[in-house]
Design a protein around this motif. Structure first.
Motif, PDB file in Angstrom:
ATOM      1  N   GLU A 163      18.987  16.180  19.128  1.00 60.12           N
ATOM      2  CA  GLU A 163      20.363  15.735  18.864  1.00 60.12           C
ATOM      3  C   GLU A 163      20.379  14.707  17.723  1.00 60.12           C
ATOM      4  O   GLU A 163      21.182  14.797  16.784  1.00 60.12           O
ATOM      5  CB  GLU A 163      20.937  15.118  20.161  1.00 60.12           C
ATOM      6  N   ALA A 164      19.448  13.744  17.788  1.00 62.07           N
ATOM      7  CA  ALA A 164      19.378  12.703  16.746  1.00 62.07           C
ATOM      8  C   ALA A 164      19.060  13.327  15.383  1.00 62.07           C
ATOM      9  O   ALA A 164      19.604  12.922  14.349  1.00 62.07           O
ATOM     10  CB  ALA A 164      18.307  11.675  17.113  1.00 62.07           C
ATOM     11  N   ARG A 165      18.196  14.337  15.373  1.00 62.82           N
ATOM     12  CA  ARG A 165      17.833  15.001  14.112  1.00 62.82           C
ATOM     13  C   ARG A 165      19.007  15.800  13.538  1.00 62.82           C
ATOM     14  O   ARG A 165      19.168  15.884  12.324  1.00 62.82           O
ATOM     15  CB  ARG A 165      16.599  15.884  14.318  1.00 62.82           C
ATOM     16  N   LEU A 166      19.834  16.370  14.421  1.00 62.32           N
ATOM     17  CA  LEU A 166      21.002  17.132  13.933  1.00 62.32           C
ATOM     18  C   LEU A 166      22.039  16.187  13.320  1.00 62.32           C
ATOM     19  O   LEU A 166      22.636  16.502  12.279  1.00 62.32           O
ATOM     20  CB  LEU A 166      21.624  17.950  15.075  1.00 62.32           C
ATOM     21  N   ILE A 167      22.208  15.029  13.949  1.00 60.49           N
ATOM     22  CA  ILE A 167      23.148  14.036  13.394  1.00 60.49           C
ATOM     23  C   ILE A 167      22.646  13.583  12.029  1.00 60.49           C
ATOM     24  O   ILE A 167      23.384  13.521  11.044  1.00 60.49           O
ATOM     25  CB  ILE A 167      23.314  12.839  14.368  1.00 60.49           C
ATOM     26  N   ARG A 168      21.347  13.303  11.980  1.00 65.70           N
ATOM     27  CA  ARG A 168      20.756  12.837  10.717  1.00 65.70           C
ATOM     28  C   ARG A 168      20.876  13.925   9.626  1.00 65.70           C
ATOM     29  O   ARG A 168      21.102  13.623   8.454  1.00 65.70           O
ATOM     30  CB  ARG A 168      19.291  12.471  10.976  1.00 65.70           C
ATOM     31  N   ALA A 169      20.732  15.187  10.028  1.00 69.26           N
ATOM     32  CA  ALA A 169      20.827  16.299   9.062  1.00 69.26           C
ATOM     33  C   ALA A 169      22.184  16.289   8.371  1.00 69.26           C
ATOM     34  O   ALA A 169      22.287  16.390   7.145  1.00 69.26           O
ATOM     35  CB  ALA A 169      20.613  17.643   9.776  1.00 69.26           C
ATOM     36  N   GLU A 212       0.822  -1.218   0.000  1.00 65.62           N
ATOM     37  CA  GLU A 212       0.000   0.000   0.000  1.00 65.62           C
ATOM     38  C   GLU A 212       0.857   1.269   0.000  1.00 65.62           C
ATOM     39  O   GLU A 212       0.338   2.363  -0.099  1.00 65.62           O
ATOM     40  CB  GLU A 212      -0.890   0.028   1.259  1.00 65.62           C
ATOM     41  N   LEU A 213       2.184   1.080   0.171  1.00 63.97           N
ATOM     42  CA  LEU A 213       3.050   2.265   0.269  1.00 63.97           C
ATOM     43  C   LEU A 213       3.928   2.408  -0.974  1.00 63.97           C
ATOM     44  O   LEU A 213       4.515   1.438  -1.446  1.00 63.97           O
ATOM     45  CB  LEU A 213       3.922   2.172   1.528  1.00 63.97           C
ATOM     46  N   LEU A 214       3.994   3.629  -1.478  1.00 63.98           N
ATOM     47  CA  LEU A 214       4.842   3.921  -2.637  1.00 63.98           C
ATOM     48  C   LEU A 214       6.313   3.807  -2.240  1.00 63.98           C
ATOM     49  O   LEU A 214       7.164   3.398  -3.021  1.00 63.98           O
ATOM     50  CB  LEU A 214       4.523   5.343  -3.130  1.00 63.98           C
ATOM     51  N   GLU A 215       6.609   4.223  -1.018  1.00 66.29           N
ATOM     52  CA  GLU A 215       7.954   4.109  -0.448  1.00 66.29           C
ATOM     53  C   GLU A 215       7.798   4.106   1.057  1.00 66.29           C
ATOM     54  O   GLU A 215       6.775   4.539   1.572  1.00 66.29           O
ATOM     55  CB  GLU A 215       8.853   5.273  -0.902  1.00 66.29           C
ATOM     56  N   HIS A 216       8.834   3.642   1.733  1.00 66.94           N
ATOM     57  CA  HIS A 216       8.812   3.732   3.200  1.00 66.94           C
ATOM     58  C   HIS A 216      10.238   3.668   3.721  1.00 66.94           C
ATOM     59  O   HIS A 216      11.135   3.145   3.043  1.00 66.94           O
ATOM     60  CB  HIS A 216       7.942   2.630   3.813  1.00 66.94           C
ATOM     61  N   ALA A 217      10.449   4.239   4.898  1.00 63.31           N
ATOM     62  CA  ALA A 217      11.800   4.269   5.467  1.00 63.31           C
ATOM     63  C   ALA A 217      11.711   4.474   6.964  1.00 63.31           C
ATOM     64  O   ALA A 217      10.667   4.883   7.493  1.00 63.31           O
ATOM     65  CB  ALA A 217      12.597   5.405   4.830  1.00 63.31           C
ATOM     66  N   GLU A 218      12.847   4.208   7.600  1.00 65.28           N
ATOM     67  CA  GLU A 218      12.956   4.494   9.032  1.00 65.28           C
ATOM     68  C   GLU A 218      13.696   5.802   9.214  1.00 65.28           C
ATOM     69  O   GLU A 218      14.644   6.080   8.472  1.00 65.28           O
ATOM     70  CB  GLU A 218      13.744   3.377   9.725  1.00 65.28           C
ATOM     71  N   TYR A 219      13.260   6.594  10.154  1.00 66.21           N
ATOM     72  CA  TYR A 219      13.931   7.868  10.436  1.00 66.21           C
ATOM     73  C   TYR A 219      13.922   8.055  11.941  1.00 66.21           C
ATOM     74  O   TYR A 219      12.848   8.131  12.547  1.00 66.21           O
ATOM     75  CB  TYR A 219      13.179   9.007   9.726  1.00 66.21           C
ATOM     76  N   VAL A 220      15.117   8.113  12.526  1.00 62.86           N
ATOM     77  CA  VAL A 220      15.264   8.329  13.964  1.00 62.86           C
ATOM     78  C   VAL A 220      14.298   7.425  14.765  1.00 62.86           C
ATOM     79  O   VAL A 220      13.466   7.913  15.533  1.00 62.86           O
ATOM     80  CB  VAL A 220      15.116   9.827  14.339  1.00 62.86           C
ATOM     81  N   ALA A 221      14.397   6.119  14.512  1.00 55.32           N
ATOM     82  CA  ALA A 221      13.666   5.093  15.271  1.00 55.32           C
ATOM     83  C   ALA A 221      12.162   5.031  15.021  1.00 55.32           C
ATOM     84  O   ALA A 221      11.442   4.329  15.734  1.00 55.32           O
ATOM     85  CB  ALA A 221      13.950   5.222  16.771  1.00 55.32           C
ATOM     86  N   ASN A 222      11.667   5.746  14.025  1.00 52.26           N
ATOM     87  CA  ASN A 222      10.258   5.611  13.646  1.00 52.26           C
ATOM     88  C   ASN A 222      10.149   5.288  12.161  1.00 52.26           C
ATOM     89  O   ASN A 222      11.071   5.587  11.395  1.00 52.26           O
ATOM     90  CB  ASN A 222       9.500   6.907  13.935  1.00 52.26           C
ATOM     91  N   SER A 223       9.010   4.690  11.785  1.00 52.53           N
ATOM     92  CA  SER A 223       8.786   4.363  10.372  1.00 52.53           C
ATOM     93  C   SER A 223       7.839   5.374   9.747  1.00 52.53           C
ATOM     94  O   SER A 223       6.906   5.856  10.403  1.00 52.53           O
ATOM     95  CB  SER A 223       8.168   2.975  10.253  1.00 52.53           C
ATOM     96  N   TYR A 224       8.101   5.673   8.475  1.00 51.56           N
ATOM     97  CA  TYR A 224       7.296   6.643   7.727  1.00 51.56           C
ATOM     98  C   TYR A 224       7.044   6.063   6.338  1.00 51.56           C
ATOM     99  O   TYR A 224       7.917   5.380   5.787  1.00 51.56           O
ATOM    100  CB  TYR A 224       8.066   7.960   7.532  1.00 51.56           C
ATOM    101  N   GLY A 225       5.894   6.354   5.754  1.00 49.47           N
ATOM    102  CA  GLY A 225       5.628   5.864   4.405  1.00 49.47           C
ATOM    103  C   GLY A 225       4.578   6.696   3.683  1.00 49.47           C
ATOM    104  O   GLY A 225       3.778   7.402   4.307  1.00 49.47           O
ATOM    105  N   THR A 226       4.614   6.591   2.352  1.00 48.28           N
ATOM    106  CA  THR A 226       3.693   7.359   1.498  1.00 48.28           C
ATOM    107  C   THR A 226       2.601   6.443   0.956  1.00 48.28           C
ATOM    108  O   THR A 226       2.908   5.521   0.189  1.00 48.28           O
ATOM    109  CB  THR A 226       4.470   7.934   0.290  1.00 48.28           C
ATOM    110  N   PRO A 227       1.338   6.668   1.330  1.00 47.99           N
ATOM    111  CA  PRO A 227       0.263   5.843   0.766  1.00 47.99           C
ATOM    112  C   PRO A 227       0.210   5.997  -0.760  1.00 47.99           C
ATOM    113  O   PRO A 227       0.141   7.109  -1.281  1.00 47.99           O
ATOM    114  CB  PRO A 227      -1.005   6.402   1.422  1.00 47.99           C
TER     115      PRO A 227
END
Ligand code: ADP
Ligand code: 5GP
Length: 197
Positions: free
Chosen positions: A146-152, A69-84
């Protein structure tokens, strides 16, 4: 003649001002829509289910992945995100411009499936300003910031994957730049061939 809908993939570090710029650029426009993602992240104060995100638990998220059901999906800073997928396909078929606000791994997956997608990277004028904005937004814990700055910093290394970079110093100007990119992309010669018949 109905112009084909175009897909605009926006990435950039959390706190860069992507939502701010995207919603400013969309104001008063009926030809642009925003794809609301699903996430396993907990809602921040003020966020509403179905507006910023569809908030789901990990089981539901996994089910969506399994059902394709998802066009794409990924993990970001310990959570999952996806595009319907369904919403995006439906709106593109209607000739709408569709905006995705997704991180780099997701942007790469979309690029594989939809190579015509226009990829835009939005960044703040500096990492120091990014930190100020994340703190100023007041929605993330110091650890999450802090996690978001590292990821940036990691995401910056992938900036050359994008077609355009917008520096969000002044949000009004950044929104104008985004609108200008959308306009220019609709003037691509390859999309106008039907007029030359
Ligand atoms: P993102 O969607 O990239 O995570 P937001 O749109 O939530 O970022 O913006 C992060 C914070 O920065 C918010 O508090 C927002 O009001 C602020 N912000 C956005 N753009 C600017 C700007 N150009 N100048 C100063 N603050 C900004
Ligand atoms: P936030 O938790 O700050 O709302 O978002 C964190 C990151 O997840 C941002 O970089 C945002 O662009 C990204 N993101 C939001 N929705 C999606 C999605 O559907 N897919 C992917 N891959 N990333 C997303």
């Amino acid at each position: 003649m109905i112009e084909k809908g175009k897909l605009f993939v926006i990435s950039g570090p959390s706190g860069a001002g992507k939502s701010t710029v995207v919603f400013k650029a969309m104001e008063g426009r009926k030809d642009v829509c925003f794809s609301t993602s699903v996430t396993t992240r907990k809602p921040r104060p003020g966020e509403m289910d179905g507006r910023e995100y569809f908030f789901v638990d990990l089981d539901r998220f996994k089910e969506m992945v399994e059902n394709d059901e998802l066009l794409e999906h990924a993990e970001y800073v310990a959570n999952s995100y996806g595009t319907p997928r369904a919403y995006v396909e439906e709106k593109l078929a209607e000739g709408m411009n569709v905006i995705l606000d997704i991180e780099v791994q997701g942007a790469r997956q979309v690029n594989e499936k939809k190579p015509d997608a226009v990829k835009i990277f939005i960044i703040p004028p500096s990492i120091e300003e990014l930190e100020r904005r994340l703190k100023g937004r007041g929605t993330d814990t110091p650890r999450a910031i802090e996690a978001r700055l590292i990821r940036a910093r990691q995401e910056y290394r992938e900036a050359n994957f994008y077609d355009y970079i917008i520096i969000n110093d002044d949000a009004e100007r950044a929104a104008k730049e985004l609108a200008a990119i959308m306009l220019a992309e609709h003037c691509r010669a390859a999309d106008k061939m039907d007029y030359l018949k």
